[in-house]
Design a protein around this motif. Structure first.
Motif, PDB file in Angstrom:
ATOM      1  N   GLY A  69       0.838  -1.205   0.000  1.00 50.80           N
ATOM      2  CA  GLY A  69       0.000   0.000   0.000  1.00 50.80           C
ATOM      3  C   GLY A  69       0.868   1.250   0.000  1.00 50.80           C
ATOM      4  O   GLY A  69       1.793   1.383  -0.801  1.00 50.80           O
ATOM      5  N   ARG A  70       0.601   2.137   0.933  1.00 54.08           N
ATOM      6  CA  ARG A  70       1.367   3.388   1.007  1.00 54.08           C
ATOM      7  C   ARG A  70       2.525   3.311   2.003  1.00 54.08           C
ATOM      8  O   ARG A  70       3.138   4.331   2.327  1.00 54.08           O
ATOM      9  N   SER A  71       2.815   2.124   2.496  1.00 55.62           N
ATOM     10  CA  SER A  71       3.961   1.963   3.415  1.00 55.62           C
ATOM     11  C   SER A  71       5.263   1.896   2.614  1.00 55.62           C
ATOM     12  O   SER A  71       5.349   1.183   1.610  1.00 55.62           O
ATOM     13  N   GLN A  72       6.252   2.642   3.073  1.00 56.42           N
ATOM     14  CA  GLN A  72       7.525   2.718   2.351  1.00 56.42           C
ATOM     15  C   GLN A  72       8.421   1.522   2.674  1.00 56.42           C
ATOM     16  O   GLN A  72       8.225   0.823   3.670  1.00 56.42           O
ATOM     17  N   GLY A  73       9.429   1.346   1.815  1.00 52.39           N
ATOM     18  CA  GLY A  73      10.368   0.244   2.014  1.00 52.39           C
ATOM     19  C   GLY A  73      10.007  -0.937   1.126  1.00 52.39           C
ATOM     20  O   GLY A  73       9.130  -0.847   0.266  1.00 52.39           O
ATOM     21  N   GLU A  74      10.695  -2.052   1.329  1.00 52.11           N
ATOM     22  CA  GLU A  74      10.384  -3.252   0.559  1.00 52.11           C
ATOM     23  C   GLU A  74      10.491  -4.492   1.430  1.00 52.11           C
ATOM     24  O   GLU A  74      11.106  -4.463   2.498  1.00 52.11           O
ATOM     25  N   TYR A  75       9.872  -5.550   0.960  1.00 57.37           N
ATOM     26  CA  TYR A  75       9.796  -6.798   1.721  1.00 57.37           C
ATOM     27  C   TYR A  75      11.170  -7.228   2.229  1.00 57.37           C
ATOM     28  O   TYR A  75      12.162  -7.163   1.509  1.00 57.37           O
ATOM     29  N   ASP A  76      11.217  -7.691   3.491  1.00 60.23           N
ATOM     30  CA  ASP A  76      12.515  -7.980   4.119  1.00 60.23           C
ATOM     31  C   ASP A  76      12.519  -9.323   4.864  1.00 60.23           C
ATOM     32  O   ASP A  76      13.045  -9.412   5.972  1.00 60.23           O
ATOM     33  N   GLN A  77      11.911 -10.351   4.255  1.00 64.56           N
ATOM     34  CA  GLN A  77      12.016 -11.728   4.770  1.00 64.56           C
ATOM     35  C   GLN A  77      11.503 -11.921   6.201  1.00 64.56           C
ATOM     36  O   GLN A  77      11.863 -12.874   6.867  1.00 64.56           O
ATOM     37  N   GLY A  78      10.715 -10.971   6.682  1.00 66.98           N
ATOM     38  CA  GLY A  78      10.190 -11.093   8.043  1.00 66.98           C
ATOM     39  C   GLY A  78      11.003 -10.327   9.076  1.00 66.98           C
ATOM     40  O   GLY A  78      10.486  -9.970  10.133  1.00 66.98           O
ATOM     41  N   ILE A  79      12.268 -10.056   8.765  1.00 68.59           N
ATOM     42  CA  ILE A  79      13.131  -9.350   9.738  1.00 68.59           C
ATOM     43  C   ILE A  79      12.678  -7.897   9.865  1.00 68.59           C
ATOM     44  O   ILE A  79      12.413  -7.390  10.957  1.00 68.59           O
ATOM     45  N   GLY A  80      12.574  -7.228   8.721  1.00 73.16           N
ATOM     46  CA  GLY A  80      12.099  -5.842   8.722  1.00 73.16           C
ATOM     47  C   GLY A  80      10.651  -5.728   9.156  1.00 73.16           C
ATOM     48  O   GLY A  80      10.258  -4.762   9.808  1.00 73.16           O
ATOM     49  N   GLU A  81       9.856  -6.751   8.796  1.00 74.53           N
ATOM     50  CA  GLU A  81       8.439  -6.723   9.153  1.00 74.53           C
ATOM     51  C   GLU A  81       8.248  -6.788  10.668  1.00 74.53           C
ATOM     52  O   GLU A  81       7.338  -6.173  11.221  1.00 74.53           O
ATOM     53  N   LEU A  82       9.134  -7.516  11.334  1.00 78.31           N
ATOM     54  CA  LEU A  82       9.098  -7.553  12.802  1.00 78.31           C
ATOM     55  C   LEU A  82       9.413  -6.166  13.373  1.00 78.31           C
ATOM     56  O   LEU A  82       8.764  -5.710  14.314  1.00 78.31           O
ATOM     57  N   SER A  83      10.383  -5.484  12.769  1.00 80.44           N
ATOM     58  CA  SER A  83      10.693  -4.107  13.194  1.00 80.44           C
ATOM     59  C   SER A  83       9.515  -3.170  12.934  1.00 80.44           C
ATOM     60  O   SER A  83       9.237  -2.271  13.739  1.00 80.44           O
ATOM     61  N   ASP A  84       8.821  -3.387  11.810  1.00 80.70           N
ATOM     62  CA  ASP A  84       7.623  -2.582  11.517  1.00 80.70           C
ATOM     63  C   ASP A  84       6.578  -2.786  12.617  1.00 80.70           C
ATOM     64  O   ASP A  84       5.948  -1.833  13.087  1.00 80.70           O
ATOM     65  N   ALA A  85       6.371  -4.050  13.001  1.00 86.03           N
ATOM     66  CA  ALA A  85       5.369  -4.356  14.034  1.00 86.03           C
ATOM     67  C   ALA A  85       5.751  -3.705  15.363  1.00 86.03           C
ATOM     68  O   ALA A  85       4.887  -3.172  16.073  1.00 86.03           O
ATOM     69  N   ALA A  86       7.054  -3.700  15.678  1.00 88.46           N
ATOM     70  CA  ALA A  86       7.517  -3.053  16.912  1.00 88.46           C
ATOM     71  C   ALA A  86       7.260  -1.546  16.856  1.00 88.46           C
ATOM     72  O   ALA A  86       6.835  -0.937  17.844  1.00 88.46           O
ATOM     73  N   SER A  87       7.485  -0.946  15.691  1.00 90.71           N
ATOM     74  CA  SER A  87       7.215   0.492  15.522  1.00 90.71           C
ATOM     75  C   SER A  87       5.728   0.794  15.658  1.00 90.71           C
ATOM     76  O   SER A  87       5.334   1.800  16.244  1.00 90.71           O
ATOM     77  N   ALA A  88       4.895  -0.096  15.111  1.00 88.12           N
ATOM     78  CA  ALA A  88       3.448   0.081  15.213  1.00 88.12           C
ATOM     79  C   ALA A  88       3.008   0.013  16.671  1.00 88.12           C
ATOM     80  O   ALA A  88       2.172   0.810  17.120  1.00 88.12           O
ATOM     81  N   LEU A  89       3.599  -0.912  17.418  1.00 88.22           N
ATOM     82  CA  LEU A  89       3.254  -1.021  18.831  1.00 88.22           C
ATOM     83  C   LEU A  89       3.734   0.205  19.606  1.00 88.22           C
ATOM     84  O   LEU A  89       3.016   0.723  20.468  1.00 88.22           O
TER      85      LEU A  89
END
Length: 219
Positions: A69-89
């Protein structure tokens, strides 16, 4: 429901934020399926989980992982996505400093990310994992699993076979001090396609579980 943009590790993240009027309402974040297989925060299961928590009095945030969607960056094998989830929290907690309970719910790939977030954040008091792909991802990091939660899947899931989910549950149940509840929706596939026979029973099972846990926590 307000659209929100908040800072993530790789730039902006796009979310939907649904606050309660009570400043001390419990909070929940909802995590979506795999970005490379069409997973977004508007996935039907994610959307239903969002409202399931909101109806129980939670302030809720769901968001798009990086590159979706409008989220920046690119897919990162789950590692970056975990950081995204931490930022969301972090964002959700900053908006709700008086909240006493914090839950994480994830569907499929989101369930795997959610379980990893549990390990990082001791303030998470409960989790919901819908159709966790135990056949695709290693869940052995849950040693020990820090919080009680619900794992729910369909008996006809071909993406994440029920036998792998059952093996994950039995492994987690060997751990002391937590309770892993496991529910299966008869005949449901990975995405709970049938509204009346699969999706509605799954959501009501989730709500009943969360309601019971909230009652226990307030006593």
């Amino acid at each position: 429901m307000p659209e929100v943009i908040f800072a993530g590790p790789e730039g902006r993240l796009e979310g939907r934020y649904h606050p309660q009027k009570q400043p001390d309402a419990p909070i929940a974040i909802i995590l979506h399926p795999h970005p490379q297989f069409g997973g977004t925060m508007n996935n039907r299961v994610v959307h239903r989980l969002h409202y399931a928590f909101y109806e129980l009095g939670f302030t809720v945030l769901r968001f798009n992982f990086r590159g979706v969607g409008r989220s920046q960056g690119e897919y990162d094998q789950g590692i970056g996505e975990l950081s995204d989830a931490a930022s969301a929290l972090d964002y959700l907690q900053a908006m709700n400093p008086n909240s006493k309970h914090c839950w994480v719910a994830g569907f499929s790939f989101g369930a795997w990310i959610g379980m990893q977030l549990l390990m990082r954040r001791p303030e998470i008091t409960g989790f919901i994992s819908v159709s966790p792909p135990a056949n695709m991802y290693d869940f052995s990091f849950l040693a020990p699993c820090p919080s009680s939660g619900l794992i729910i899947n369909g008996t006809a899931d071909r993406v994440a076979p029920p036998k792998d989910t059952a093996a994950l549950v039995s492994k987690l149940r060997e751990q002391k001090g937590i309770t892993i509840t496991h529910e299966q929706i008869e005949g449901a596939g990975h995405f709970f396609e049938n509204e009346e026979e699969q999706m509605a029973p799954m959501i009501s099972t989730v709500q009943a579980y969360v309601r019971r846990r909230l009652g226990e926590q307030t006593r």
